[in-house]
Design a protein around this motif. Structure first.
Motif, mmCIF file in Angstrom:
data_model
loop_
_atom_site.group_PDB
_atom_site.id
_atom_site.type_symbol
_atom_site.label_atom_id
_atom_site.label_comp_id
_atom_site.label_asym_id
_atom_site.label_seq_id
_atom_site.Cartn_x
_atom_site.Cartn_y
_atom_site.Cartn_z
ATOM 1 N N UNK A 1 7.524 -1.940 -28.344
ATOM 2 C CA UNK A 1 8.018 -1.763 -26.980
ATOM 3 C C UNK A 1 7.247 -0.646 -26.277
ATOM 4 N N UNK A 2 6.767 -0.943 -25.072
ATOM 5 C CA UNK A 2 6.043 0.048 -24.293
ATOM 6 C C UNK A 2 4.573 0.169 -24.631
ATOM 7 N N UNK A 3 4.103 -0.584 -25.642
ATOM 8 C CA UNK A 3 2.696 -0.532 -26.027
ATOM 9 C C UNK A 3 1.850 -1.415 -25.104
ATOM 10 N N UNK A 4 0.701 -0.921 -24.723
ATOM 11 C CA UNK A 4 -0.248 -1.725 -23.975
ATOM 12 C C UNK A 4 -0.901 -2.731 -24.917
ATOM 13 N N UNK A 5 -1.088 -3.949 -24.440
ATOM 14 C CA UNK A 5 -1.745 -4.969 -25.247
ATOM 15 C C UNK A 5 -3.204 -4.603 -25.452
ATOM 16 N N UNK A 6 -3.653 -4.632 -26.702
ATOM 17 C CA UNK A 6 -5.018 -4.269 -27.043
ATOM 18 C C UNK A 6 -5.619 -5.325 -27.961
ATOM 19 N N UNK B 1 0.793 -12.252 -30.960
ATOM 20 C CA UNK B 1 1.476 -11.313 -30.072
ATOM 21 C C UNK B 1 1.325 -11.778 -28.626
ATOM 22 N N UNK B 2 2.449 -11.993 -27.972
ATOM 23 C CA UNK B 2 2.453 -12.360 -26.559
ATOM 24 C C UNK B 2 2.447 -11.086 -25.716
ATOM 25 N N UNK C 1 0.411 -5.995 -18.475
ATOM 26 C CA UNK C 1 -0.418 -5.612 -19.605
ATOM 27 C C UNK C 1 0.299 -5.054 -20.811
ATOM 28 N N UNK C 2 1.635 -5.224 -20.895
ATOM 29 C CA UNK C 2 2.382 -4.699 -22.027
ATOM 30 C C UNK C 2 2.649 -5.789 -23.072
ATOM 31 N N UNK C 3 2.717 -5.372 -24.343
ATOM 32 C CA UNK C 3 3.133 -6.287 -25.400
ATOM 33 C C UNK C 3 4.586 -6.683 -25.157
ATOM 34 N N UNK C 4 4.883 -7.966 -25.301
ATOM 35 C CA UNK C 4 6.272 -8.404 -25.146
ATOM 36 C C UNK C 4 6.928 -8.683 -26.489
ATOM 37 N N UNK C 5 6.421 -9.666 -27.221
ATOM 38 C CA UNK C 5 7.091 -10.026 -28.464
ATOM 39 C C UNK C 5 6.206 -10.945 -29.288
ATOM 40 N N UNK C 6 6.497 -11.098 -30.575
ATOM 41 C CA UNK C 6 5.761 -12.040 -31.414
ATOM 42 C C UNK C 6 6.287 -13.461 -31.190
ATOM 43 N N UNK C 7 5.380 -14.422 -31.014
ATOM 44 C CA UNK C 7 5.769 -15.810 -30.789
ATOM 45 C C UNK C 7 5.025 -16.726 -31.751
ATOM 46 N N UNK C 8 5.567 -17.917 -31.962
ATOM 47 C CA UNK C 8 4.824 -18.945 -32.678
ATOM 48 C C UNK C 8 3.812 -19.559 -31.703
ATOM 49 N N UNK C 9 2.833 -20.270 -32.219
ATOM 50 C CA UNK C 9 1.802 -20.849 -31.353
ATOM 51 C C UNK C 9 2.394 -21.794 -30.321
ATOM 52 N N UNK D 1 12.022 -9.329 -21.511
ATOM 53 C CA UNK D 1 12.548 -7.983 -21.240
ATOM 54 C C UNK D 1 11.763 -6.906 -21.961
ATOM 55 N N UNK D 2 10.965 -7.292 -22.956
ATOM 56 C CA UNK D 2 10.196 -6.286 -23.678
ATOM 57 C C UNK D 2 9.046 -5.745 -22.842
ATOM 58 N N UNK D 3 8.749 -6.365 -21.709
ATOM 59 C CA UNK D 3 7.820 -5.746 -20.764
ATOM 60 C C UNK D 3 8.619 -4.705 -19.994
ATOM 61 N N UNK D 4 8.300 -3.434 -20.110
ATOM 62 C CA UNK D 4 9.125 -2.382 -19.491
ATOM 63 C C UNK D 4 9.205 -2.461 -17.978
ATOM 64 N N UNK D 5 8.294 -3.179 -17.324
ATOM 65 C CA UNK D 5 8.317 -3.284 -15.872
ATOM 66 C C UNK D 5 8.951 -4.571 -15.375
ATOM 67 N N UNK D 6 9.391 -5.414 -16.282
ATOM 68 C CA UNK D 6 9.950 -6.705 -15.883
ATOM 69 C C UNK D 6 11.235 -6.544 -15.074
#
Length: 255
Positions: A164-169, A197-198, A204-212, A241-246
Motif C-alpha cells: 500500500x502506498x508503493x509506487x509501481x516499479x 502486480x496490478x 502510478x501506485x501498486x493496487x493489488x496482486x491479480x491473476x492474469x 481502493x489500494x490506490x491511495x488517491x482513488x
C-alpha cells in the motif's frame, strides 16, 4: 510440462490457449535496438514512457524501436500487463558460457549455451516458461523464450495491503523488497493464486496482486469473438481502493 502452459512455442509459432489474450513479442538482435511488437492499445506510448521508463519510444509501422538497456524493465512490465512475453533472441555460437552467464541479472546473452543457463542463478520478477530454437544461421542461432510471472511455493494468502502506498516499479532495485504476487490469492476473483502486480495507470501506485485473467478483463472485453471466456462471478473491484488517491479524487482509477 510445457504442454500445460497458456503460451508456448510450437514449430516456431506462438500458440496461446483459449481465454488467453494477446502477448507481447520482442526481438533482441545481435546488435542494435530492441524491436518490440506489443498488442495495439490506446496509451501504449504513455505506458512505454511512464511505466517502462523509455524517454522517447520510437514507433515504426507496427512495432517499437527501443534501447537495449530497457529490455529487462520491458519484460517485467509486459509480464505484469499481459501475463506473458515472447523474447526472440539472436545469439552467437562462438562465445563461451561462463559463471558470469549463470549469475547474470538480465536476459541478454550471446554465449554458447544459447541462453539455456543465462541468469538461472539470478533472482528476478519473471521466469522462463518455455523455449525453442526457431532459426539456425550458422554463426548465430535465434531462440524464442516465453517468460511469465515468477511463482511461489508458499501457501497463498489474502492480500492485506503489503505494498500500500508503493509506487509501481519495474526496475530491479525498485522491487527489491516486494513480495511475489503469487504469494497471494487474486484480489479480484479470490478463486485462484495471483500472478502479477496490478497498478493504477492514472496515479502510478501498486493496487493489488491479480491473476492474469482478472488483470486483462477490461482491455478487450469478455466476449467470445475475442477468444476469452466469461469472467468469474466473484469479480470484485474493491481492490481499486489500494490506490491511495482513488478515494480522494472521487473518480475511477484507470485499469
Amino acid at each position: 510440462m510445457t504442454d500445460d502452459l497458456p503460451v508456448r512455442m510450437i514449430d516456431g509459432r506462438v500458440v496461446t490457449k483459449p481465454g488467453v489474450g494477446p502477448v507481447a513479442m520482442v526481438w533482441l538482435p545481435v546488435d542494435g535496438q530492441v524491436i518490440a511488437k506489443i498488442p495495439p492499445r490506446k496509451g501504449n506510448r504513455r505506458w512505454l514512457h511512464e511505466t517502462v521508463g523509455i524517454r522517447s519510444p520510437e514507433f515504426n509501422g507496427d512495432r517499437w524501436n527501443l534501447p537495449r538497456s530497457s529490455l529487462v524493465r520491458l519484460i517485467t512490465a509486459a509480464v505484469d500487463r499481459y501475463g506473458f512475453i515472447v523474447l526472440y533472441r539472436d545469439m552467437s555460437r562462438l562465445s563461451k558460457c561462463t559463471r558470469a552467464c549463470l549469475e547474470a541479472t538480465g536476459v541478454e546473452c550471446h554465449c554458447s549455451c544459447l541462453g539455456a543457463h543465462h541468469g538461472q542463478d539470478a533472482a528476478s520478477w519473471f521466469k522462463r516458461a518455455g523455449n525453442a530454437v526457431v532459426a539456425d544461421r550458422g554463426e548465430w542461432t535465434r531462440t524464442a523464450v516465453v517468460y511469465g510471472a515468477r511463482g511461489s511455493d508458499a501457501n497463498a494468502t489474502v492480500y492485506d495491503g503489503q505494498l500500500a502506498g508503493e509506487r509501481y516499479r519495474v526496475d530491479r532495485e525498485g522491487r527489491r523488497n516486494w513480495p511475489t504476487a503469487a504469494d497471494f490469492m487474486c484480489a479480484s476473483c479470490a478463486t485462484v493464486r495471483a500472478s502479477v502486480w496490478d497498478h493504477c495507470h492514472t496515479h502510478g501506485f501498486v493496487r493489488a496482486p491479480l491473476c492474469n485473467r482478472c488483470n486483462t478483463r477490461y482491455w478487450l472485453g469478455w466476449r467470445p469473438r475475442h477468444g476469452r471466456t466469461t469472467h468469474s462471478r466473484n469479480l470484485d473491484e474493491s481492490y481499486y481502493r489500494w490506490c491511495p488517491k482513488h478515494i480522494d479524487t472521487r473518480r475511477r482509477c484507470s485499469a
